[in-house]
Structure formats: structure tokens, C-alpha cells
Design an enzyme around this catalytic site. Sequence first.
Site, PDB file in Angstrom:
ATOM      1  CE  LYS A 240      -1.337   4.921  -1.450  1.00 26.05           C
ATOM      2  NZ  LYS A 240      -2.004   4.307  -0.296  1.00 26.05           N
TER       3      LYS A 240
ATOM      4  CG  ASP B 213      -0.143  17.600  22.999  1.00 30.90           C
ATOM      5  OD1 ASP B 213      -1.374  17.698  23.102  1.00 30.90           O
ATOM      6  OD2 ASP B 213       0.543  16.857  23.728  1.00 30.90           O
TER       7      ASP B 213
ATOM      8  CE  LYS C 294      -4.381   6.249   2.900  1.00 34.66           C
ATOM      9  NZ  LYS C 294      -5.693   5.692   3.042  1.00 34.66           N
TER      10      LYS C 294
ATOM     11  CG  HIS D 185      -7.651   7.784   0.105  1.00 35.08           C
ATOM     12  ND1 HIS D 185      -6.372   7.647  -0.399  1.00 35.08           N
ATOM     13  CD2 HIS D 185      -8.081   6.522   0.363  1.00 35.08           C
ATOM     14  CE1 HIS D 185      -6.048   6.376  -0.454  1.00 35.08           C
ATOM     15  NE2 HIS D 185      -7.059   5.658  -0.003  1.00 35.08           N
TER      16      HIS D 185
ATOM     17  CG  ASP E  31      18.682  12.379  -9.822  1.00 39.96           C
ATOM     18  OD1 ASP E  31      18.623  11.252 -10.360  1.00 39.96           O
ATOM     19  OD2 ASP E  31      18.737  13.444 -10.466  1.00 39.96           O
TER      20      ASP E  31
ATOM     21  CG  HIS F  21      -2.065   0.863   1.234  1.00 42.86           C
ATOM     22  ND1 HIS F  21      -2.303   1.798   2.220  1.00 42.86           N
ATOM     23  CD2 HIS F  21      -3.095   0.986   0.363  1.00 42.86           C
ATOM     24  CE1 HIS F  21      -3.415   2.449   1.961  1.00 42.86           C
ATOM     25  NE2 HIS F  21      -3.920   1.983   0.843  1.00 42.86           N
TER      26      HIS F  21
END
Length: 498
Positions: free
Chosen positions: A230, A423, A418, A416, A235, A228
Site C-alpha cells: 500500500k 523498547d 500491522k 487489520h 510529486d 500486498h
Amino acid sequence: MTVALSSPGAAISAILVAVNIAIILGALLVLPGGRRPQTAMAWLLLILAVPLFGFLVFLLFGRTSVGRKRRAQQEEVNAAIMARVPLNDIADAERQAALAPLVQGFARLNRELGVLPMTFDNSVELIDDYVACVEAMARDVATAEDYVHVQFYISAWDEVTAPFFEELVRAVERGVAVRFLFDHIGSKGIPVYKDMLRKLEGTGIQWAPMLPIRPLKGEVRRPDLRNHRKILVVDGRVAFSGSQNLIEACYDKPKNQKLGRAWVELMARLEGPVVQELNVVFATDWFTETGEDLREVVGAVPPPVDEPVRPGAITGVGVQVVPSGPGFTTENNLRLFTSMLYSAERRLSLTSPYFVPDDSLLYAITTAAQRGVEVELFVGATADQFMVAHAQRSYYEALLTAGVRIWLYPEPYVLHAKHFTVDDRVAVVGSSNMDMRSFALNYEVVMMMTGAEVVAGLERVQDTYRSLSTELTLDVWRARTRGQRYVDNLMRLTATLQ
């Protein structure tokens, strides 16, 4: 009587009874080992109710292991890369000692679980504009000189992502090595999947599906064990990571496009030593899928470049990458999340599109609210997955009763993103949901970030969510129908079948 017992029907019945008994006895022996009690009990109830069907479902979905060979490969490459890549050179003992004691503890926990150290002097840009993020990634690929590493759970070569893929092709044409990973099942369900494969052919882009399921090639595993993550690395200088997949915002589905159902995401563009850590995560997955060793590539850290600060960039940020998934046995993300939530003193702001917590996470959140911490949870008023959406809703009453404020992001959008903040000290951004799938089944990557400025940046994103959302109250929630309650509670049972 003797004739009846010797008839074919009676013999078949006797065999089925014996098989059912064997399945139940086997379940009692196997299921309790290495599983949460509630998970083992859920599987046991299913098998007791319908033994043969339950056994077949368990064979498909009951094992969370990716297999000995793949686990051994991952352990091998983890050890090899960690030995080759000078991670200690990017760890700053003095800076870490200057962190607040609680944050020091989180950093130590993360390194113990996921190996990677806390890094400092990073630049972070938070990007919540979907198309602008794709454009920003394409611009950075256009500057590539040595290599581009691309890893996205869902990938599609469509009208929105075409400029990005075209930059990848141009990079190959000028001699840049481009490596591209996408999840096999995650991407295969997209309407333009075959079109993407056709376009990739002949481009010179090196690509491989992650966790492929190809029975004819002997590649068989639990179908919902997915990668899952991403990640984009250019470079070793710049990286992107977060929640957004490499696809048009409506996921190339005509129904979504007709309804205006677009995904709302948050990505981070990063410069600094943290880029090497994301590169290490990519390299481990690349080796596992292709067998190519990228230690020399990942170990070559580019020299620092004195450039002006980019508009919108937050500098001097401490960032630590935390990989997790079936390749680890310690549920790294869950341990970090619960530790951070228990540390909150004033405010917790959580964003998770799929919120199906285990008991430890639920207790951490509700306990924080009950001891006076301001706790808010942003979720979508609508979701793209029926079972998960209803399982999630089954937790709302416990949260609201404890004092958690729940904000529903408006339809038709799918929130979507996340991330969460604790604090004004520390935050997490990444690919991991707060659900048992992300904790036990998916390969995930999150980034713990420290510093008041980066937390304030995330709080501005949360302020936008709040301004667009509707608060869910306990009275409204309790007024829902019995049928809705039944479906929610029924779907909650499926969440433990892991």
C-alpha cells in the site's frame, strides 16, 4: 486370472497405481529442495495420503516462484533504478554511526537484503482514523503538480474513496501523470470491482493490475501469490504507506455493513527522503507490470520546501523502507522481525491481524517473554478469514504459557493494522503480517522507524487498542471445547503448505 488382468478395469487400475507411485517418487525428489522441512513434510503427507489430488493441489499452490521472466524483470529494474537513483545521497553516514549499535545492525541488515538505506530528518504522521486517512490522501493529491503514484492491494471506487479518485481525475485534467496499480485477485473479489474498471476508462489515469491471472493471455501463476503493498506518492514530496487498502471500511460487502464489521487500520503520512524510497518500490512494480521505465521520474528529487510543521507530525525521524516478497530470496521482513524481537530488553508490543508465525518468529517472541521482556500481542477477537483465524488460534496456548499477554480487539471490528515497537528505540509499520504468507508469498513493504517520539506515538495507538480490548487468559483458553481445538490444529497444518 489372465483375463482379469487384461480387462480394461484392471489396466486402468494398474495405470493409476503406476501414476501414484510416480507422483510419490517425484515428490520425494522435488519437495525437500528449497523448502522449510515442515513445509516439505506437510506437502509430502498430503501427497502420500491422496497422491493425485495432492499433486494437483501442489501444482496450484506449491510453487512460491513468480516465474523466471518476472524475477529477471525485477532484478533488471532493481539494478537499473538503484544505479540511476542517488540513494547514497540520502544516506547519512554520520547519522547512522550515531545510532545505537543494535539499530545500526538492523539498518545494515535491511540494506543488505533490500538495498535501501536508512534515511533521516523525516516527518511522520500516524493516522488511525480510516476515513480521515482517505481524506488526507485526497488533499495531498489535490496539490500534485507532476505525478501521483498509487499502489494498493485492494482498490475500489466507492462512496468513501470517490473523493480520492475524483482528485486523481482532476490531477490528470491539469496535466499531472497519474499511475495506479492494484492487485488483480485482491481487488477482483470486491463487489464493485467491475464498476471501478468502468469508471477508470476515459479518465486518463494510467492503470494496471498487479500479478494478473489471465490464462488466455498466458498469465498463469500460483493464485495466492499477491502484491500486498500500500503506497501513495505525490510529486516525490509526500507519501503514505501502512495497512489500509483503498476501499470503504466494510469492504463494500453488505454482510459486513449490516454487522458493523469495519476494518481498523494504521497508516503513516511521510515527508522527507524516505518518500524517494517508497517511490523506488512503486517504480519497480510499475516496470514489472507495464514495462515503463520510471528512473528519470524517481531520480528527480524535489527541492526541500521550508514549511511549518504540520499538527500531529513527528519530525526528525529515521526511516528505512524494507521491501520483501517472491522477488527476493531472503525473506527480508522475517529476518528483520526476528532480529528486532531478539534484541528487546524491556518491552515488545505487537499488532498483527494474521498471526501465523514460523518457528523462528515464534521462538523469538516466546524467548523474549521467558527472559523477562514484557510482551503483548494485539489480535482481533474475530477475523475475516476462517482458515487463518483458526491457524492463528492454535498458537495462543504456547504464547500464553510463555508469558505473552494476548489482547483481543472487540467484535465486530477487524483489527487489520500491522506494526510493532521494541523498547523505546525502534518500530515497524507497514503492510506485512506476522504470518508465513507475508514472509514467503506476498510482496510487502514495511518501514523501520527510529526515535523515542515516533515509538511513543505508536504506543499511544497501542494504548487505545488495550483500552478497548479484552485480555485472553490461559485458563479461559484451555477451557475451549475439543471440537474447537481440533479445528484450530487442523487449520494450523494448512499454514505450512507453501
